[in-house]
Scaffold this motif. Structure first.
Motif, short mmCIF file in Angstrom:
data_model
loop_
_atom_site.label_atom_id
_atom_site.label_comp_id
_atom_site.label_asym_id
_atom_site.label_seq_id
_atom_site.Cartn_x
_atom_site.Cartn_y
_atom_site.Cartn_z
N UNK A 80 9.04 4.95 -15.91
CA UNK A 80 8.72 3.53 -15.31
C UNK A 80 10.18 3.03 -14.79
N UNK A 81 11.28 3.43 -15.31
CA UNK A 81 12.49 3.12 -15.10
C UNK A 81 13.43 3.57 -14.03
N UNK A 82 12.74 5.04 -13.57
CA UNK A 82 13.59 5.73 -12.70
C UNK A 82 13.53 5.25 -11.19
N UNK A 83 14.67 5.67 -10.25
CA UNK A 83 14.83 5.09 -9.16
C UNK A 83 15.41 3.87 -8.71
N UNK A 84 16.15 3.56 -10.19
CA UNK A 84 16.92 2.06 -9.99
C UNK A 84 18.40 2.18 -10.30
N UNK A 85 18.75 3.40 -10.18
CA UNK A 85 20.18 3.93 -10.53
C UNK A 85 20.58 3.87 -11.68
N UNK A 86 19.70 3.87 -12.80
CA UNK A 86 19.99 3.99 -14.07
C UNK A 86 20.68 5.19 -14.42
N UNK A 87 20.24 6.50 -13.99
CA UNK A 87 20.64 7.83 -14.36
C UNK A 87 22.30 7.97 -13.97
N UNK A 88 22.56 7.53 -12.59
CA UNK A 88 23.87 7.45 -12.11
C UNK A 88 24.77 6.54 -12.71
N UNK A 89 24.38 5.48 -13.22
CA UNK A 89 25.20 4.69 -13.83
C UNK A 89 25.54 5.09 -15.22
N UNK A 90 24.66 5.86 -15.92
CA UNK A 90 24.91 6.40 -17.33
C UNK A 90 25.96 7.60 -17.06
N UNK A 91 25.73 8.34 -15.89
CA UNK A 91 26.55 9.22 -15.63
C UNK A 91 28.09 8.82 -15.27
N UNK A 92 28.18 7.68 -14.69
CA UNK A 92 29.55 7.02 -14.34
C UNK A 92 30.13 6.40 -15.54
N UNK A 93 29.22 5.86 -16.68
CA UNK A 93 29.73 5.38 -17.70
C UNK A 93 30.11 6.42 -18.80
N UNK A 94 29.63 7.48 -18.72
CA UNK A 94 29.87 8.78 -19.39
C UNK A 94 31.31 9.31 -18.83
N UNK A 95 31.47 9.46 -18.02
CA UNK A 95 32.69 9.73 -17.18
C UNK A 95 33.74 8.95 -17.75
N UNK A 96 33.49 7.77 -17.49
CA UNK A 96 34.71 6.65 -17.93
C UNK A 96 35.05 6.87 -19.36
N UNK A 97 34.40 7.40 -20.20
CA UNK A 97 34.58 7.57 -21.64
C UNK A 97 35.59 8.86 -21.76
N UNK A 98 35.68 9.62 -20.59
CA UNK A 98 36.46 10.97 -20.73
C UNK A 98 37.84 10.81 -20.25
N UNK A 99 38.91 11.73 -20.38
CA UNK A 99 40.06 11.89 -19.99
C UNK A 99 39.83 12.29 -18.54
N UNK A 100 41.11 12.18 -17.76
CA UNK A 100 40.92 12.40 -16.22
C UNK A 100 40.67 13.78 -15.78
N UNK A 101 41.03 14.71 -16.82
CA UNK A 101 40.72 16.15 -16.53
C UNK A 101 39.62 16.91 -17.26
#
Length: 138
Positions: A80-101
């Motif tokens: 019901x919530x797909x195609x709203x950019x939620x998956x991409x935002x989850x991926x970006x926020x996940x990467x934000x928690x990780x080191x640069x390498x």
């Protein structure tokens, strides 16, 4: 609709099961095995979740060392919530928690291949999986 994103917010096994059942990932996860599902969510060391009020509508569930490799075990968004950019935002926020390498690594279902390419992942054919033979270990 306002989606709130949370890092390592407590998620119950029932919330996790419900989300997977509401997404296409429920078909490929042992959602009938509550103990397994509880272990999956409680032993993850990085979760980024998406909430519509009190309802879990998306998750990025990972195992990581935070410096070199992050295995993205589940990226799920309620249909019901797909195609709203939620998956991409989850991926970006996940990467934000990780080191640069730190690399974000996942195994995609065949139907999701085009999605992951669209949000910036590159395909790597060097993945190997060793399934356990449950009859040997019972």
């Amino acid at each position: 609709m306002s989606i709130e994103y949370k890092i390592n917010h407590p998620i119950t096994a029932d919330q996790f099961i419900s989300l997977l059942a509401d997404s296409t990932l429920g078909e490929r996860r042992p959602i009938q095995d509550r103990d397994c599902m509880m272990g999956m969510i409680s032993n993850s060391n990085l979760t980024v979740s998406a909430w519509d009020s009190e309802k879990l509508v998306g998750i990025s569930r990972c195992m990581t060392d935070f410096h070199y490799a992050c295995y993205l075990s589940d990226l799920a968004v309620s249909e019901k919530y797909q195609k709203l950019g939620i998956g991409k935002r989850l991926q970006i926020l996940t990467q934000d928690q990780l080191g640069p390498r730190c690399k974000l690594i996942l195994i995609a279902a065949p139907a999701a291949n085009s999605y992951y390419e669209q949000i910036g992942f590159s395909n790597n054919p060097r993945c190997w999986v060793l399934e356990r033979d449950a009859s040997i270990h019972s």
